[in-house]
Write an enzyme that holds these catalytic residues in place. Structure first.
Site, mmCIF file in Angstrom:
data_model
loop_
_atom_site.group_PDB
_atom_site.id
_atom_site.type_symbol
_atom_site.label_atom_id
_atom_site.label_comp_id
_atom_site.label_asym_id
_atom_site.label_seq_id
_atom_site.Cartn_x
_atom_site.Cartn_y
_atom_site.Cartn_z
ATOM 1 N N ASP A 118 -21.716 -10.275 0.683
ATOM 2 C CA ASP A 118 -20.966 -9.192 1.342
ATOM 3 C C ASP A 118 -19.567 -9.167 0.747
ATOM 4 O O ASP A 118 -18.643 -9.812 1.234
ATOM 5 C CB ASP A 118 -20.934 -9.420 2.862
ATOM 6 C CG ASP A 118 -20.611 -8.137 3.613
ATOM 7 O OD1 ASP A 118 -20.168 -7.162 2.968
ATOM 8 O OD2 ASP A 118 -20.803 -8.101 4.838
ATOM 9 N N VAL A 119 -19.429 -8.401 -0.358
ATOM 10 C CA VAL A 119 -18.159 -8.393 -1.105
ATOM 11 C C VAL A 119 -17.449 -7.029 -1.026
ATOM 12 O O VAL A 119 -16.285 -6.921 -1.388
ATOM 13 C CB VAL A 119 -18.374 -8.809 -2.582
ATOM 14 C CG1 VAL A 119 -18.954 -10.211 -2.674
ATOM 15 C CG2 VAL A 119 -19.273 -7.830 -3.340
ATOM 16 N N LYS A 120 -18.178 -6.006 -0.622
ATOM 17 C CA LYS A 120 -17.634 -4.646 -0.414
ATOM 18 C C LYS A 120 -16.672 -4.194 -1.508
ATOM 19 O O LYS A 120 -15.540 -3.793 -1.231
ATOM 20 C CB LYS A 120 -16.966 -4.540 0.955
ATOM 21 C CG LYS A 120 -17.938 -4.766 2.104
ATOM 22 C CD LYS A 120 -17.349 -4.353 3.424
ATOM 23 C CE LYS A 120 -18.275 -4.655 4.578
ATOM 24 N NZ LYS A 120 -18.434 -6.102 4.860
ATOM 25 N N ARG A 121 -17.138 -4.240 -2.761
ATOM 26 C CA ARG A 121 -16.276 -3.849 -3.881
ATOM 27 C C ARG A 121 -16.231 -2.341 -4.057
ATOM 28 O O ARG A 121 -17.149 -1.627 -3.618
ATOM 29 C CB ARG A 121 -16.759 -4.499 -5.188
ATOM 30 C CG ARG A 121 -16.753 -5.991 -5.178
ATOM 31 C CD ARG A 121 -15.349 -6.532 -5.012
ATOM 32 N NE ARG A 121 -15.329 -7.592 -4.034
ATOM 33 C CZ ARG A 121 -14.830 -8.810 -4.240
ATOM 34 N NH1 ARG A 121 -14.302 -9.129 -5.395
ATOM 35 N NH2 ARG A 121 -14.834 -9.700 -3.275
ATOM 36 N N THR B 18 -22.700 -5.847 -1.458
ATOM 37 C CA THR B 18 -22.327 -4.620 -0.744
ATOM 38 C C THR B 18 -21.216 -3.912 -1.520
ATOM 39 O O THR B 18 -20.357 -4.556 -2.122
ATOM 40 C CB THR B 18 -21.832 -4.953 0.682
ATOM 41 O OG1 THR B 18 -20.766 -5.904 0.604
ATOM 42 C CG2 THR B 18 -22.954 -5.520 1.537
#
Ligand SMILES: O=c1ccn([C@@H]2O[C@H](COP(=O)(O)O)[C@@H](O)[C@H]2O)c(=O)[nH]1
Length: 307
Positions: A103-106, A140
């Site tokens: 879950d890194v939401k780049r 993500t």
């Protein structure tokens, strides 16, 4: 990736994802004391404690679940040692046969997105040597910058059997401020859902679902049901169950008619189960991992009730 994930869900008969979001407040004292003895009250001690904690949780639940979702923020805040614990956690989970969702939401312009893509789900080159660095199976992403910011990751999905989960309708209380805006007869989240679904057509798996999935919050049942109709070939990663208040009934609409199409994340509700009223009389601090296992079993039963 999506086909491997579906196989794991079928094998475990469980769409539960355990969120590995360690915080010092969740770590039992006996682990923290050992960490401080070894490294003092330092970021290195926190990172050491996180890995020990995660490893015990993974050992206790890996046979019951298809996937884990480490939240990079929890590790990143402790700097390089935290990142090492993040990567070690990923490698350990994979050793145990789990699919790992980072879950890194780049989100960034294409030339920068290429670097994120290479590092997280691709390979980095150092002169004539090629290395895999973070080892996630999927990550993500935030779609706010549009298609060219997502495209660099798509090639990696094909080349390395990886996947993506793109934010469409998030679980937080203020998500509607932007995502529910009316944009000429439809909501912004609906338009984003349609776009993600279209992007996904380029990287379809063999089981009718794309390697590009969507993040859809369990806390918004109506929107989840609407998105399932709009995005029949997009797998959903559904956070918000448990600690954020959503129940199994709230997220039932995220699944397809075969009871597939979604995985449901719970982080605090599982990894810190031993601190919850429901489990704390049954499990001591030392038994935190058994409490997590019990919480997974309870969540599985709860989800079965609506599938
Ligand atoms: O819309 C979103 C997107 C991501 N998350 C992440 O999921 C977990 C939820 O943790 P809980 O302890 O189960 O509430 C966390 O890592 C969030 O950053 C989300 O909650 N909602």
């Amino acid at each position: 990736m999506i086909d491997r994930l579906i196989e794991k869900i079928e094998a475990t008969k469980n769409p539960t994802v355990v969120g590995l979001d360690p915080r010092l407040g969740f770590i039992p004292n006996f682990i923290k004391e050992k960490a401080y003895e070894l490294y003092g009250k330092t970021p290195k001690a926190a990172a050491w404690a996180f890995y020990e904690f995660n490893k015990a949780i993974i050992d206790a639940v890996y046979d019951l679940i298809p996937a884990v979702k480490p939240q990079v923020a929890m590790y990143e805040q402790y700097g390089p040692e935290g990142i090492k614990a993040y990567i070690k956690t990923i490698l350990y989970a994979k050793e145990k046969g789990l699919v790992v969702i980072g879950d890194v939401k780049r989100s960034d312009i294409a030339s920068t997105a290429e670097a994120y893509a290479d590092g997280h789900i691709g390979r980095v080159k150092v002169e004539d040597e090629v290395h895999e660095v973070y080892h996630e199976d999927c990550i993500t992403l935030n779609p706010y910058l549009g298609y060219d910011s997502i495209e660099p990751y798509m090639n990696h999905c094909r080349m390395y059997d990886k996947g993506l989960f793109v934010l469409v309708k998030t679980s937080n209380p203020n998500s509607g401020e932007i995502q529910d805006l009316d944009i000429g007869g439809e909501k912004l989240y609906e338009r984003v859902g349609k776009l993600v679904s279209k992007w996904g057509e380029e990287v379809m798996g063999k089981r009718g679902y794309s390697h590009i999935g969507a993040v859809v919050g369990a806390t918004y049942p109506e929107q989840g049901t609407r998105l399932r109709q709009l995005m029949p070939h997009t797998f959903f990663l559904v956070p918000g169950y448990g600690a954020q208040g959503a129940t199994a009934r709230d997220l039932a609409g995220c699944f397809d008619k075969n009871g597939l199409g979604a995985i449901v994340n719970s982080s605090r509700g599982i990894i810190a189960a031993y601190q919850l009223e429901k489990y704390k009389n049954q499990f001591s601090e030392k038994e935190f991992a058994q409490a997590a296992r019990e919480a997974v079993i309870d969540m599985k039963k709860d989800l079965e009730g609506v599938l």
